[in-house]
Design an enzyme around this catalytic site. Structure first.
Site, PDB file in Angstrom:
ATOM      1  N   CYS A   1      -5.931  -0.137 -10.146  1.00  0.00           N
ATOM      2  CA  CYS A   1      -5.010   1.023  -9.744  1.00  0.00           C
ATOM      3  C   CYS A   1      -3.534  -0.091 -10.509  1.00  0.00           C
ATOM      4  CB  CYS A   1      -4.722   0.491  -8.262  1.00  0.00           C
ATOM      5  SG  CYS A   1      -5.982   0.999  -7.080  1.00  0.00           S
TER       6      CYS A   1
ATOM      7  N   CYS B   1      -8.561  -4.001  -2.952  1.00  0.00           N
ATOM      8  CA  CYS B   1      -7.873  -3.850  -3.340  1.00  0.00           C
ATOM      9  C   CYS B   1      -7.015  -3.185  -1.796  1.00  0.00           C
ATOM     10  CB  CYS B   1      -8.103  -2.065  -4.818  1.00  0.00           C
ATOM     11  SG  CYS B   1      -6.708  -1.402  -5.069  1.00  0.00           S
TER      12      CYS B   1
ATOM     13  N   HIS C   1       1.311   4.053  -2.978  1.00  0.00           N
ATOM     14  CA  HIS C   1       1.293   5.789  -3.080  1.00  0.00           C
ATOM     15  C   HIS C   1       2.872   6.296  -3.433  1.00  0.00           C
ATOM     16  CE1 HIS C   1      -2.199   6.680  -0.137  1.00  0.00           C
ATOM     17  NE2 HIS C   1      -1.844   5.593   0.966  1.00  0.00           N
TER      18      HIS C   1
ATOM     19  N   HIS D   1      -5.671   6.860  -2.634  1.00  0.00           N
ATOM     20  CA  HIS D   1      -6.653   5.594  -2.749  1.00  0.00           C
ATOM     21  C   HIS D   1      -7.740   4.935  -3.310  1.00  0.00           C
ATOM     22  CE1 HIS D   1      -5.735   6.449   2.254  1.00  0.00           C
ATOM     23  NE2 HIS D   1      -4.470   6.018   1.570  1.00  0.00           N
ATOM     24  N   CYS D   2      -7.935   3.478  -3.222  1.00  0.00           N
ATOM     25  CA  CYS D   2      -9.165   2.967  -3.868  1.00  0.00           C
ATOM     26  C   CYS D   2     -10.423   2.971  -3.588  1.00  0.00           C
ATOM     27  CB  CYS D   2      -8.506   1.865  -4.728  1.00  0.00           C
ATOM     28  SG  CYS D   2      -9.204   1.083  -5.894  1.00  0.00           S
TER      29      CYS D   2
ATOM     30  N   HIS E   1       0.667  -1.344   0.134  1.00  0.00           N
ATOM     31  CA  HIS E   1      -0.261  -0.064  -0.152  1.00  0.00           C
ATOM     32  C   HIS E   1       0.669   1.197  -0.210  1.00  0.00           C
ATOM     33  CE1 HIS E   1      -4.168   2.193   1.572  1.00  0.00           C
ATOM     34  NE2 HIS E   1      -2.546   3.173   1.810  1.00  0.00           N
ATOM     35  N   GLU E   2       1.523   1.433   0.986  1.00  0.00           N
ATOM     36  CA  GLU E   2       2.916   2.439   0.559  1.00  0.00           C
ATOM     37  C   GLU E   2       3.534   2.548  -0.253  1.00  0.00           C
ATOM     38  OE1 GLU E   2       2.166   4.792   3.084  1.00  0.00           O
ATOM     39  OE2 GLU E   2       1.265   3.892   4.453  1.00  0.00           O
TER      40      GLU E   2
ATOM     41  N   CYS F   1      -5.948  -3.207  -7.982  1.00  0.00           N
ATOM     42  CA  CYS F   1      -7.009  -4.014  -8.827  1.00  0.00           C
ATOM     43  C   CYS F   1      -6.422  -3.400 -10.406  1.00  0.00           C
ATOM     44  CB  CYS F   1      -8.562  -3.209  -8.331  1.00  0.00           C
ATOM     45  SG  CYS F   1      -8.372  -1.347  -8.293  1.00  0.00           S
TER      46      CYS F   1
END
Ligand code: ZN
Ligand code: ZN
Lengths: 453, 188
Positions: B170, B148, B136, B142-143, B132-133, B167
């Protein structure tokens, strides 16, 4: 592409402005900041209009309340969130009376911040939100397919389609490993709730003390070691579907608690007093005979009637043997892809082994068998020797099997063997059988099988 | 050619699954992933005694000094509790479209919620937070897809709801950012 939402952060502290800016940028906002009321108003005229304002209550010069009034004069629908220290909560409440949307205390709990902003936006642009959600859903990946062309599986698919659109509670019945969760996910994916999560809980694999907190959540300090609030699965399922697997395994106390939530859609987290509401659809599954449990008194009749609104029976794999080749090929492709191996064909000899085997662990056992075969096998064809099933064992079992009624004894012997092969290790044996540990424990108890020392 | 992502375990953190982490991450994020060992980064200067937590912004700024090449990315893992000035805590932090990210396992542990330890769950949550990070740092925000990995998680239970993969939308964003078309595990 929908337009980005815009937020203006007003705070005299640089570190607060910077961290909030980063937080909202990562959340997809267009972010502007201002260090005091005057520059906030200038920003409004220059870079506005903004969808949301986050305003610090205490600032040198123009204070937060005054700024709030000025913002509202310019934009009466402005969604304003007030940031405040604990000591100034009274003033923040005054801001609410004047029309602020919400206030949050510093330091801010990330969840409170995201809820406040989400709710503020929802109020402001409800219709726009719906459009975005609909767009998003079109892009979503399809759920795992349910594979089967047998008449029994076609019947199941028909039932899924019939019940999905309604909000009715569904009970999915079938042996372990028949893919009941897949059915639950298919119902969710075809329902109007598909924009929200489906949250699954296996009631059979979690001890009662933990299941309470798993479902209802708990507050900080609810028990030793709980240093933080925890959201339960019921709360997480808000808007979506709650899938309770092994519903027949829950204790009498849990049955009462669950019944209460189903009736009121309200509950409190463990150790808490604040009521939480959750709007969810319930789908449950069991491999037990619920009617018998009700008769024996181990499953509440009122709960039974509440959950048993619509039933879907999933046939065991041996009753839809014509689906085995289809499923086997699907799993060969799936695991070949994930292991980056070329897709193999299944040799005719292996196909007949697959077709003749009884599959007590159903689709899950088949999937595990194929996965192992792809790990072990090195040739271009998947051969009987690659499969973790023993031909001689099948022959022996067939010889001593007068009818379907001895299936239980077949299962018993199979479990005993696998358990021995795994040196009595429950976790490994369960995974080899394609069932979960709780189910294996139940079967050991039922057959009186002792674990080898 | 995609840029190398360096994974660094910070002072005092040496989990049993640490060695495998780079290999596990290649499944979900594009580019070569290399461990970066023995950073001389002490955590003491970033401790805020009044909060009993460590300042994530300052740790991240310091971490960037260990970036081996300017085009590379670096993600630091720590087991101490992190905060950013206005928030009570963060699971991690990243520079949007920047080189650095930081993830803490402190609030990913079951024990923090009074539950029995679960090493496998902790490792899975850590992988999701790292992916996740890093997302970024590749410019992803954010999704809305709750399965996701870029879905925002303010609660550890929300991390459990999502997968470690991106997803399709993304993944498209990643592809555009990296110019690669790596075959990554799918989200959801
Ligand atoms: Zn994020
Ligand atoms: Zn996404």
């Amino acid at each position: 592409m929908t337009k980005k939402r815009k937020i203006l952060i007003v705070d005299d502290e640089l570190s607060v402005r910077n961290s909030l800016r980063e937080w909202f940028l990562e959340d997809g906002f267009d972010v502007a900041t201002a260090e005091d009321g005057e520059s906030a108003l200038r920003e409004m005229h220059g870079a506005g209009p903004f969808d949301v304002f986050v305003i610090d209550l205490k600032m040198p010069g123009m204070d937060g309340i005054t700024l709030q009034k000025r913002v509202q004069e310019a934009d009466k629908d402005a969604a304003i969130i007030i940031l405040t220290a604990f000591a100034s909560v009274d003033t923040a409440v005054e801001a609410l009376k004047l029309g602020a949307f919400d206030y949050i205390t510093k330091p801010v709990d990330p969840d409170d911040l995201s809820n406040a902003v989400r709710n503020a936006l929802r109020q402001r642009e409800l219709s726009e939100e719906n459009i975005r959600l609909r767009d998003k859903v079109r892009e979503m990946v399809l759920p795992s397919p349910i594979i089967g062309e047998s008449s029994k599986m076609r019947g199941v698919m028909g039932l899924i389609d019939a019940v999905a659109e309604t909000d009715a509670t569904v009970v999915i019945r079938g042996e372990s490993g028949t893919g009941k969760e897949l059915i639950a996910r298919a119902i969710h994916a075809r329902s109007p709730r598909r924009f929200f999560p489906i949250v699954a809980v296996n009631c059979g694999s979690i001890p009662e003390t933990l299941l309470q907190s798993e479902l209802f959540g708990h507050e900080k300090g609810a028990f030793t070691g709980a240093q933080y609030r925890r959201k339960g699965k019921i709360e997480l399922a808000n808007g979506g579907t709650l899938f309770l697997d092994e519903i027949g395994d829950i204790t009498p106390q849990m049955q009462i608690d669950l019944l209460r939530v189903l009736e009121s859609k309200r509950f409190t987290r463990l150790g808490g007093t604040q009521e939480v509401t959750s709007d969810f659809r319930l789908v449950c599954a069991t491999n037990q005979d619920l009617e018998k449990l009700v008769e024996e008194g181990s499953f509440r009749e009122d709960l039974y009637y509440r959950v048993n609104v619509f039933t879907i029976d999933v046939p065991p794999l041996r009753e839809r043997a014509e689906d085995i080749p289809l499923l086997a090929r699907f799993f060969v492709e799936k695991y070949a892809r994930s292991m980056s191996k070329p897709v193999k064909a299944i040799s005719p000899a292996a196909e007949s082994v697959l077709a003749e085997y009884e599959w007590p662990g159903n689709v899950r056992e088949l999937e595990n068998a194929i996965e192992r075969a792809l790990v072990i096998g090195c040739g271009e064809l998947l051969e009987p020797g690659d499969l973790p099933l023993r031909v001689e064992r099948r022959a022996e079992e067939r010889a001593g099997r007068p009818s379907r009624s001895s299936l239980a004894s077949l299962e018993e012997r199979h479990i005993q063997r696998v358990l021995e092969e795994c040196g009595g290790n429950i976790t490994r044996a369960a995974s080899a059988l394609g069932i979960d540990r709780g189910t294996l424990y139940n079967k050991l108890k039922r057959y009186g099988i002792e674990r080898p020392a | 050619m995609s840029r190398t992502i360096y994974v660094a375990f910070l002072e005092g953190f040496n989990p049993s699954w640490g060695e495998n982490l780079p290999a596990r991450l290649t499944e979900w994020v594009p580019g070569p992933i290399e461990p970066l060992s023995s950073l001389a980064l002490g955590m003491d200067p970033y401790y805020a005694p009044e909060r009993g937590q460590y300042n994530a912004t300052l740790v991240l700024a310091r971490l960037l000094r260990y970036l081996p090449e300017p085009q590379a990315k670096i993600v630091g893992l720590t087991n101490v509790d992190l905060f950013i000035p206005v928030l009570t805590f963060v699971f991690g932090q990243a520079q949007l479209e920047g080189p650095g990210a930081l993830v803490s396992t402190y609030r990913l542990r079951n024990e923090f919620y009074g539950l029995p330890p679960d090493a496998g769950l902790l490792r899975d949550r850590t992988i999701k937070e790292v992916v996740h990070e890093l997302g970024h740092t590749f410019g992803l925000v954010h999704c809305r897809d709750y399965e996701c990995v870029m879905h925002a998680s303010t609660y550890v239970e929300e991390i459990d709801l999502k997968g470690p993969g991106f997803c399709s939308a993304c993944r498209g964003g990643l592809h555009a950012a990296t110019g690669t078309n790596a075959t990554l595990g799918a989200g959801g």
